[in-house]
Design a protein around this motif. Structure first.
Motif, PDB file in Angstrom:
ATOM      1  N   ARG A  79       0.836  -1.194   0.000  1.00 40.24           N
ATOM      2  CA  ARG A  79       0.000   0.000   0.000  1.00 40.24           C
ATOM      3  C   ARG A  79       0.877   1.253   0.000  1.00 40.24           C
ATOM      4  O   ARG A  79       0.623   2.197  -0.741  1.00 40.24           O
ATOM      5  CB  ARG A  79      -0.921  -0.006   1.227  1.00 40.24           C
ATOM      6  N   LYS A  80       1.945   1.231   0.812  1.00 33.44           N
ATOM      7  CA  LYS A  80       2.851   2.387   0.859  1.00 33.44           C
ATOM      8  C   LYS A  80       3.534   2.592  -0.500  1.00 33.44           C
ATOM      9  O   LYS A  80       3.661   3.723  -0.963  1.00 33.44           O
ATOM     10  CB  LYS A  80       3.914   2.188   1.947  1.00 33.44           C
ATOM     11  N   VAL A  81       3.957   1.485  -1.105  1.00 29.67           N
ATOM     12  CA  VAL A  81       4.598   1.586  -2.423  1.00 29.67           C
ATOM     13  C   VAL A  81       3.612   2.177  -3.419  1.00 29.67           C
ATOM     14  O   VAL A  81       3.950   3.069  -4.200  1.00 29.67           O
ATOM     15  CB  VAL A  81       5.113   0.198  -2.900  1.00 29.67           C
ATOM     16  N   GLU A  82       2.371   1.693  -3.366  1.00 29.11           N
ATOM     17  CA  GLU A  82       1.335   2.195  -4.272  1.00 29.11           C
ATOM     18  C   GLU A  82       1.102   3.685  -4.043  1.00 29.11           C
ATOM     19  O   GLU A  82       0.999   4.471  -4.991  1.00 29.11           O
ATOM     20  CB  GLU A  82       0.031   1.403  -4.047  1.00 29.11           C
ATOM     21  N   GLU A  83       1.030   4.082  -2.755  1.00 23.85           N
ATOM     22  CA  GLU A  83       0.861   5.503  -2.435  1.00 23.85           C
ATOM     23  C   GLU A  83       2.042   6.325  -2.940  1.00 23.85           C
ATOM     24  O   GLU A  83       1.865   7.414  -3.488  1.00 23.85           O
ATOM     25  CB  GLU A  83       0.716   5.696  -0.920  1.00 23.85           C
ATOM     26  N   ASP A  84       3.258   5.795  -2.726  1.00 24.92           N
ATOM     27  CA  ASP A  84       4.460   6.505  -3.186  1.00 24.92           C
ATOM     28  C   ASP A  84       4.459   6.657  -4.705  1.00 24.92           C
ATOM     29  O   ASP A  84       4.779   7.730  -5.226  1.00 24.92           O
ATOM     30  CB  ASP A  84       5.735   5.778  -2.729  1.00 24.92           C
ATOM     31  N   LEU A  85       4.081   5.583  -5.396  1.00 26.80           N
ATOM     32  CA  LEU A  85       4.023   5.644  -6.859  1.00 26.80           C
ATOM     33  C   LEU A  85       2.986   6.671  -7.311  1.00 26.80           C
ATOM     34  O   LEU A  85       3.231   7.449  -8.241  1.00 26.80           O
ATOM     35  CB  LEU A  85       3.702   4.266  -7.445  1.00 26.80           C
ATOM     36  N   HIS A  86       1.847   6.670  -6.640  1.00 21.80           N
ATOM     37  CA  HIS A  86       0.789   7.623  -6.985  1.00 21.80           C
ATOM     38  C   HIS A  86       1.271   9.055  -6.730  1.00 21.80           C
ATOM     39  O   HIS A  86       1.081   9.942  -7.567  1.00 21.80           O
ATOM     40  CB  HIS A  86      -0.466   7.312  -6.174  1.00 21.80           C
ATOM     41  N   ARG A  87       1.916   9.265  -5.572  1.00 24.56           N
ATOM     42  CA  ARG A  87       2.425  10.593  -5.223  1.00 24.56           C
ATOM     43  C   ARG A  87       3.481  11.027  -6.240  1.00 24.56           C
ATOM     44  O   ARG A  87       3.466  12.164  -6.715  1.00 24.56           O
ATOM     45  CB  ARG A  87       3.024  10.577  -3.807  1.00 24.56           C
ATOM     46  N   LEU A  88       4.376  10.103  -6.601  1.00 25.22           N
ATOM     47  CA  LEU A  88       5.412  10.433  -7.587  1.00 25.22           C
ATOM     48  C   LEU A  88       4.788  10.773  -8.943  1.00 25.22           C
ATOM     49  O   LEU A  88       5.238  11.702  -9.618  1.00 25.22           O
ATOM     50  CB  LEU A  88       6.406   9.268  -7.733  1.00 25.22           C
ATOM     51  N   ALA A  89       3.752  10.027  -9.320  1.00 26.77           N
ATOM     52  CA  ALA A  89       3.083  10.308 -10.595  1.00 26.77           C
ATOM     53  C   ALA A  89       2.456  11.697 -10.558  1.00 26.77           C
ATOM     54  O   ALA A  89       2.546  12.460 -11.529  1.00 26.77           O
ATOM     55  CB  ALA A  89       2.016   9.242 -10.881  1.00 26.77           C
ATOM     56  N   LEU A  90       1.824  12.041  -9.426  1.00 23.52           N
ATOM     57  CA  LEU A  90       1.224  13.376  -9.290  1.00 23.52           C
ATOM     58  C   LEU A  90       2.299  14.460  -9.330  1.00 23.52           C
ATOM     59  O   LEU A  90       2.119  15.502  -9.970  1.00 23.52           O
ATOM     60  CB  LEU A  90       0.428  13.478  -7.987  1.00 23.52           C
ATOM     61  N   GLU A  91       3.423  14.207  -8.644  1.00 19.23           N
ATOM     62  CA  GLU A  91       4.519  15.191  -8.644  1.00 19.23           C
ATOM     63  C   GLU A  91       5.087  15.364 -10.049  1.00 19.23           C
ATOM     64  O   GLU A  91       5.372  16.486 -10.478  1.00 19.23           O
ATOM     65  CB  GLU A  91       5.625  14.752  -7.677  1.00 19.23           C
ATOM     66  N   GLU A  92       5.243  14.238 -10.768  1.00 16.73           N
ATOM     67  CA  GLU A  92       5.769  14.310 -12.139  1.00 16.73           C
ATOM     68  C   GLU A  92       4.796  15.074 -13.043  1.00 16.73           C
ATOM     69  O   GLU A  92       5.203  15.913 -13.851  1.00 16.73           O
ATOM     70  CB  GLU A  92       6.001  12.895 -12.674  1.00 16.73           C
ATOM     71  N   GLU A  93       3.503  14.787 -12.866  1.00 18.64           N
ATOM     72  CA  GLU A  93       2.483  15.486 -13.656  1.00 18.64           C
ATOM     73  C   GLU A  93       2.518  16.987 -13.363  1.00 18.64           C
ATOM     74  O   GLU A  93       2.444  17.812 -14.280  1.00 18.64           O
ATOM     75  CB  GLU A  93       1.110  14.911 -13.306  1.00 18.64           C
ATOM     76  N   ALA A  94       2.664  17.337 -12.089  1.00 20.39           N
ATOM     77  CA  ALA A  94       2.735  18.750 -11.704  1.00 20.39           C
ATOM     78  C   ALA A  94       3.989  19.400 -12.293  1.00 20.39           C
ATOM     79  O   ALA A  94       3.949  20.547 -12.763  1.00 20.39           O
ATOM     80  CB  ALA A  94       2.724  18.885 -10.183  1.00 20.39           C
TER      81      ALA A  94
END
Length: 153
Positions: A66-81
């Motif tokens: 779950r943490k990895v998934e959250e981190d991946l999601h956060r990284l994707a959002l940061e990359e998109e931003a």
């Protein structure tokens, strides 16, 4: 009578010995049952402990996933931003360049307009000077002609 008593005592001793053997056998059987029960109980406790450890490991693995998934999601959002900020910066630069080009073009057009006006003013001034000189020349010629006419008279 002694033999009977001896036989009875021997019989009694034999019976006691058999009872003692039965009691020892029963004690040994009880001890074995108790030991088996302890082993079974220990095995059940070990099994329960292993199940609890497996459950905890499974929960820890789920939490890590779950943490990895959250981190991946956060990284994707940061990359998109970051991409969005880059796009916005490129757009700002493009608009600034367009504005600079438009400003430069306006300035060039203004300089051209001023140059055309100066040229027109200069031509008008030259024309006025030429007319003035022509008028003066004509006045001189008239004066000379009048003087020559008066001189003939």
């Amino acid at each position: 009578e002694d033999r009977q008593r001896s036989a009875a005592e021997a019989e009694e001793a034999k019976r006691r010995e058999e009872e003692e053997m039965q009691r020892l056998d029963a004690d040994e059987e009880a001890r074995k049952r108790h030991e088996e029960e302890q082993q079974r109980s220990s095995a059940e406790a070990d099994e329960a402990k292993m199940c609890e450890e497996e459950k905890n490991q499974s929960l820890a693995a789920e939490e890590a996933a779950r943490k990895v998934e959250e981190d991946l999601h956060r990284l994707a959002l940061e990359e998109e931003a970051a991409h969005r900020r880059q796009d916005e910066e490129r757009e700002r630069q493009r608009l600034a360049e367009e504005e600079a080009e438009a400003s430069k073009k306006e300035e060039e057009e203004e300089q051209q307009r001023v140059a055309v006006e100066k040229e027109a003013d200069l031509k008008q001034h030259e024309e006025e000077e030429r007319r003035k000189l022509a008028a003066e020349e004509e006045a001189n010629q008239k004066q000379q002609a009048e003087a020559a006419r008066k001189g003939k008279e």
